[in-house]
Design a protein around this motif. Structure first.
Motif, mmCIF file in Angstrom:
data_model
loop_
_atom_site.group_PDB
_atom_site.id
_atom_site.type_symbol
_atom_site.label_atom_id
_atom_site.label_comp_id
_atom_site.label_asym_id
_atom_site.label_seq_id
_atom_site.Cartn_x
_atom_site.Cartn_y
_atom_site.Cartn_z
ATOM 1 N N SER A 54 36.080 -20.602 -9.497
ATOM 2 C CA SER A 54 35.000 -20.234 -8.575
ATOM 3 C C SER A 54 33.621 -20.595 -9.098
ATOM 4 O O SER A 54 33.255 -20.261 -10.223
ATOM 5 C CB SER A 54 35.043 -18.727 -8.306
ATOM 6 O OG SER A 54 33.994 -18.378 -7.424
ATOM 7 N N SER A 55 32.857 -21.259 -8.248
ATOM 8 C CA SER A 55 31.431 -21.450 -8.483
ATOM 9 C C SER A 55 30.728 -20.227 -7.926
ATOM 10 O O SER A 55 31.372 -19.257 -7.555
ATOM 11 C CB SER A 55 30.949 -22.701 -7.742
ATOM 12 O OG SER A 55 31.719 -23.803 -8.126
ATOM 13 N N GLY A 56 29.418 -20.292 -7.845
ATOM 14 C CA GLY A 56 28.684 -19.216 -7.185
ATOM 15 C C GLY A 56 27.878 -18.331 -8.122
ATOM 16 O O GLY A 56 27.102 -17.504 -7.654
ATOM 17 N N ALA A 57 28.047 -18.516 -9.458
ATOM 18 C CA ALA A 57 27.315 -17.641 -10.377
ATOM 19 C C ALA A 57 25.809 -17.909 -10.280
ATOM 20 O O ALA A 57 25.008 -16.974 -10.166
ATOM 21 C CB ALA A 57 27.803 -17.860 -11.808
ATOM 22 N N ILE A 58 25.450 -19.183 -10.295
ATOM 23 C CA ILE A 58 24.015 -19.507 -10.270
ATOM 24 C C ILE A 58 23.418 -19.082 -8.923
ATOM 25 O O ILE A 58 22.350 -18.476 -8.866
ATOM 26 C CB ILE A 58 23.792 -21.011 -10.557
ATOM 27 C CG1 ILE A 58 24.263 -21.329 -11.984
ATOM 28 C CG2 ILE A 58 22.319 -21.401 -10.360
ATOM 29 C CD1 ILE A 58 24.188 -22.786 -12.397
ATOM 30 N N ALA A 59 24.177 -19.347 -7.842
ATOM 31 C CA ALA A 59 23.684 -18.968 -6.510
ATOM 32 C C ALA A 59 23.514 -17.451 -6.422
ATOM 33 O O ALA A 59 22.485 -16.953 -5.940
ATOM 34 C CB ALA A 59 24.659 -19.463 -5.447
ATOM 35 N N ILE A 138 38.228 -18.441 -12.879
ATOM 36 C CA ILE A 138 37.664 -19.290 -13.930
ATOM 37 C C ILE A 138 36.335 -19.878 -13.468
ATOM 38 O O ILE A 138 36.185 -20.271 -12.309
ATOM 39 C CB ILE A 138 38.648 -20.449 -14.254
ATOM 40 C CG1 ILE A 138 39.994 -19.873 -14.702
ATOM 41 C CG2 ILE A 138 38.071 -21.385 -15.313
ATOM 42 C CD1 ILE A 138 41.066 -20.913 -14.991
ATOM 43 N N ASN A 139 35.382 -19.933 -14.369
ATOM 44 C CA ASN A 139 34.134 -20.656 -14.102
ATOM 45 C C ASN A 139 33.728 -21.325 -15.409
ATOM 46 O O ASN A 139 34.258 -21.004 -16.477
ATOM 47 C CB ASN A 139 33.047 -19.688 -13.626
ATOM 48 C CG ASN A 139 31.868 -20.401 -12.943
ATOM 49 O OD1 ASN A 139 31.802 -21.638 -12.896
ATOM 50 N ND2 ASN A 139 30.926 -19.620 -12.426
ATOM 51 N N GLU A 140 32.795 -22.244 -15.316
ATOM 52 C CA GLU A 140 32.252 -22.806 -16.550
ATOM 53 C C GLU A 140 31.370 -21.743 -17.204
ATOM 54 O O GLU A 140 30.717 -20.944 -16.514
ATOM 55 C CB GLU A 140 31.419 -24.061 -16.242
ATOM 56 C CG GLU A 140 30.845 -24.672 -17.503
ATOM 57 C CD GLU A 140 30.577 -26.164 -17.397
ATOM 58 O OE1 GLU A 140 30.509 -26.677 -16.260
ATOM 59 O OE2 GLU A 140 30.423 -26.816 -18.442
ATOM 60 N N ASN A 141 31.346 -21.721 -18.534
ATOM 61 C CA ASN A 141 30.499 -20.755 -19.246
ATOM 62 C C ASN A 141 29.062 -21.301 -19.251
ATOM 63 O O ASN A 141 28.575 -21.789 -20.264
ATOM 64 C CB ASN A 141 31.042 -20.552 -20.657
ATOM 65 C CG ASN A 141 30.428 -19.338 -21.320
ATOM 66 O OD1 ASN A 141 29.509 -18.720 -20.766
ATOM 67 N ND2 ASN A 141 30.910 -18.994 -22.487
ATOM 68 N N ASP A 142 28.422 -21.195 -18.078
ATOM 69 C CA ASP A 142 27.126 -21.849 -17.868
ATOM 70 C C ASP A 142 26.041 -21.425 -18.851
ATOM 71 O O ASP A 142 25.124 -22.186 -19.125
ATOM 72 C CB ASP A 142 26.617 -21.536 -16.445
ATOM 73 C CG ASP A 142 27.466 -22.196 -15.392
ATOM 74 O OD1 ASP A 142 27.741 -23.401 -15.519
ATOM 75 O OD2 ASP A 142 27.855 -21.511 -14.428
ATOM 76 N N THR A 143 26.139 -20.213 -19.375
ATOM 77 C CA THR A 143 25.030 -19.725 -20.211
ATOM 78 C C THR A 143 24.936 -20.454 -21.549
ATOM 79 O O THR A 143 23.923 -20.371 -22.219
ATOM 80 C CB THR A 143 25.159 -18.209 -20.489
ATOM 81 O OG1 THR A 143 26.454 -17.966 -20.994
ATOM 82 C CG2 THR A 143 24.929 -17.412 -19.249
ATOM 83 N N GLY A 152 30.613 -31.262 -15.906
ATOM 84 C CA GLY A 152 30.060 -32.077 -14.827
ATOM 85 C C GLY A 152 29.908 -31.189 -13.613
ATOM 86 O O GLY A 152 28.820 -30.916 -13.152
ATOM 87 N N ASP A 153 31.011 -30.695 -13.103
ATOM 88 C CA ASP A 153 30.970 -29.819 -11.939
ATOM 89 C C ASP A 153 32.304 -29.080 -11.871
ATOM 90 O O ASP A 153 33.243 -29.432 -12.573
ATOM 91 C CB ASP A 153 30.743 -30.634 -10.669
ATOM 92 C CG ASP A 153 31.720 -31.780 -10.596
ATOM 93 O OD1 ASP A 153 32.893 -31.514 -10.363
ATOM 94 O OD2 ASP A 153 31.310 -32.944 -10.820
ATOM 95 N N ASN A 154 32.353 -28.098 -10.990
ATOM 96 C CA ASN A 154 33.587 -27.303 -10.924
ATOM 97 C C ASN A 154 34.733 -28.029 -10.220
ATOM 98 O O ASN A 154 35.880 -27.599 -10.319
ATOM 99 C CB ASN A 154 33.305 -25.956 -10.252
ATOM 100 C CG ASN A 154 32.809 -24.933 -11.262
ATOM 101 O OD1 ASN A 154 32.530 -25.268 -12.421
ATOM 102 N ND2 ASN A 154 32.705 -23.685 -10.840
ATOM 103 N N ASP A 155 34.430 -29.129 -9.496
ATOM 104 C CA ASP A 155 35.529 -29.922 -8.928
ATOM 105 C C ASP A 155 36.331 -30.510 -10.082
ATOM 106 O O ASP A 155 37.559 -30.439 -10.125
ATOM 107 C CB ASP A 155 34.985 -31.053 -8.037
ATOM 108 C CG ASP A 155 34.279 -30.501 -6.814
ATOM 109 O OD1 ASP A 155 34.773 -29.512 -6.249
ATOM 110 O OD2 ASP A 155 33.215 -31.039 -6.441
HETATM 111 N N1 GLU Z 1 29.229 -23.018 -12.601
HETATM 112 C C1 GLU Z 1 28.304 -23.109 -11.513
HETATM 113 C C2 GLU Z 1 28.094 -21.741 -10.878
HETATM 114 O O1 GLU Z 1 28.916 -20.864 -11.016
HETATM 115 C C3 GLU Z 1 28.768 -24.034 -10.412
HETATM 116 C C4 GLU Z 1 28.985 -25.459 -10.798
HETATM 117 C C5 GLU Z 1 29.605 -26.273 -9.648
HETATM 118 O O2 GLU Z 1 29.837 -25.750 -8.583
HETATM 119 O O3 GLU Z 1 29.871 -27.447 -9.839
HETATM 120 O O4 GLU Z 1 27.120 -21.543 -10.204
#
Ligand code: GLU
Length: 373
Positions: A54-59, A138-143, A152-155
């Motif tokens: 899942s993305s959406g953390a930054i948003a 799962i998400n990228e550990n953006d911090t 690169g991206d969550n795709d």
């Molecule tokens: N990890 C980013 C987030 O949770 C999203 C990155 C992406 O969607 O490619 O906001």
């Protein structure tokens, strides 16, 4: 055909994009999240195991921080992700709990998955969580990551997760109905394509990938993800995640969105990790003879075919293997460092010890560690 394909699917990765999860104001859309989680509960009752990327953390963090625009600087993005990730998890927990399903958070970096040991640890953890009936999110550990070392991206991350999780299907939820022949936002003749039998260069071009001027809003990375998952033998279905009940519809075989079939021969999971998860740190340029024998016979790469090395890397690094035209045709783990290969380039295997004073083996890249791209 879809029903037949789905009959052998047990474990799915569902990738949910930020635009699906948020409303017009950029806040988390609990109606959509609720609907997706209701479908996930339905899938679980049918015996599927579900892993969410899942993305959406930054948003989510952006609206919490009161930012009116998308954060631009890296520290602002990281701050937004730190605030938003907990909100995101809370949203999933709220939406899953009426179905008696628990969620678990997994935050990954590409360095985590680049280490074979940590990659295998992540696989074992996912297995254990699924065994407990939990939905890993799962998400990228953006911090902690910056652009240069990002997935690169969550795709892309979701395609890699199909390998980590040993999944059978990738379901990408996006904000348009599927894959179109052109950009549906700007081209009224654009048609939804229900079936893609292989991600060819034409498909990549239509997606706005290499060589095309028409970008279709994030379509290129989704098609690239479908291609990567396909190399693992995993099919991808792309649908509009905003539609109520779409996940359940896609998983019961309805003709929704686009189905991407894997094409060509699938590589085993370790080779998939070498080719797509590791970041290559240099290039080995080889002559036509070496290129042709590696491509046609799947042999190891010998020093005799090496023309030169580009970049600096250590023994064991992931490297691109290119023809003299500069085009990459394989990727693998090098048995020698860049400095050593420079000294043995063009020589016979029997001469390696004489040139270096030691010998790790007769080949520069062993065929077990070499993947055709
Ligand atoms: N990890 C980013 C987030 O949770 C999203 C990155 C992406 O969607 O490619 O906001």
């Amino acid at each position: 055909m879809r029903k037949q394909l789905l009959s052998s699917v047990k474990r799915i990765v569902i990738k949910i994009g930020s635009r699906v999860l948020t409303d017009a104001d950029g806040a988390l859309d609990m109606t959509v999240i609720g609907s997706i989680c209701c479908d996930i509960a339905h899938l679980r009752r049918q015996g599927f195991q579900v892993v969410v990327v899942s993305s959406g953390a930054i948003a989510a963090g952006r609206s919490e921080l009161g930012l009116t625009e998308k954060p631009r600087t890296i520290p602002h993005k990281q701050a937004a992700a730190a605030v938003g990730q907990t909100r995101l998890m809370r949203a999933y927990e709220q939406a899953l709990s009426p179905h008696d399903i628990k969620a678990a958070q997994i935050l990954l970096t590409s360095e985590d998955l680049g280490s074979r040991q940590r990659f295998l640890n992540a696989r074992a953890t996912l297995d254990a969580l699924l065994g407990f009936g939990i939905v890993p999110i799962i998400n990228e550990n953006d911090t902690v990551v910056v652009d240069e070392i990002k997935f690169g991206d969550n795709d892309n991350l979701s395609a890699l997760v199909t390998n980590v999780a040993e999944a059978d299907l990738l379901l990408i939820l996006t904000d348009i109905e599927g894959f179109y022949s052109a950009d549906p936002h700007t081209d009224p003749t654009a048609r939804l394509i229900p079936l893609v039998t292989g991600v060819t260069r034409e498909v990549e071009r239509a997606a706005g990938g290499s060589g095309s001027a028409v970008g279709t809003g994030g379509m290129a990375t989704k098609v690239a993800a479908a291609k990567k998952a396909g190399k693992n033998g995993v099919a991808t279905i792309m649908v509009c995640g905003k539609r109520h009940g779409i996940v359940a519809a896609a998983m019961c075989g309805d003709d929704v969105g686009t189905l991407f079939l894997p094409s060509g021969e699938a590589v085993n999971r370790r080779k998939h990790w070498i080719a797509y998860t590791l970041k290559p740190s240099g290039r080995i340029v080889v002559d036509e003879g070496a290129r042709s024998v590696v491509l046609k016979k799947g042999t190891s790469l010998l020093p005799s075919g090496v023309i030169r090395v580009e970049g600096r890397f250590e023994r064991g690094a992931s490297v691109r293997v290119c023809g003299n035209d500069g085009i990459e045709f394989a990727r693998g783990l090098s048995d020698y460092s860049s400095a050593e290969i420079t000294r043995i380039a063009g020589c016979k295997s029997a001469e390696i010890e004489e040139r270096l004073g030691f010998h790790y083996g007769d080949v520069v890249i062993h065929r077990d560690n070499l993947v055709l791209i």
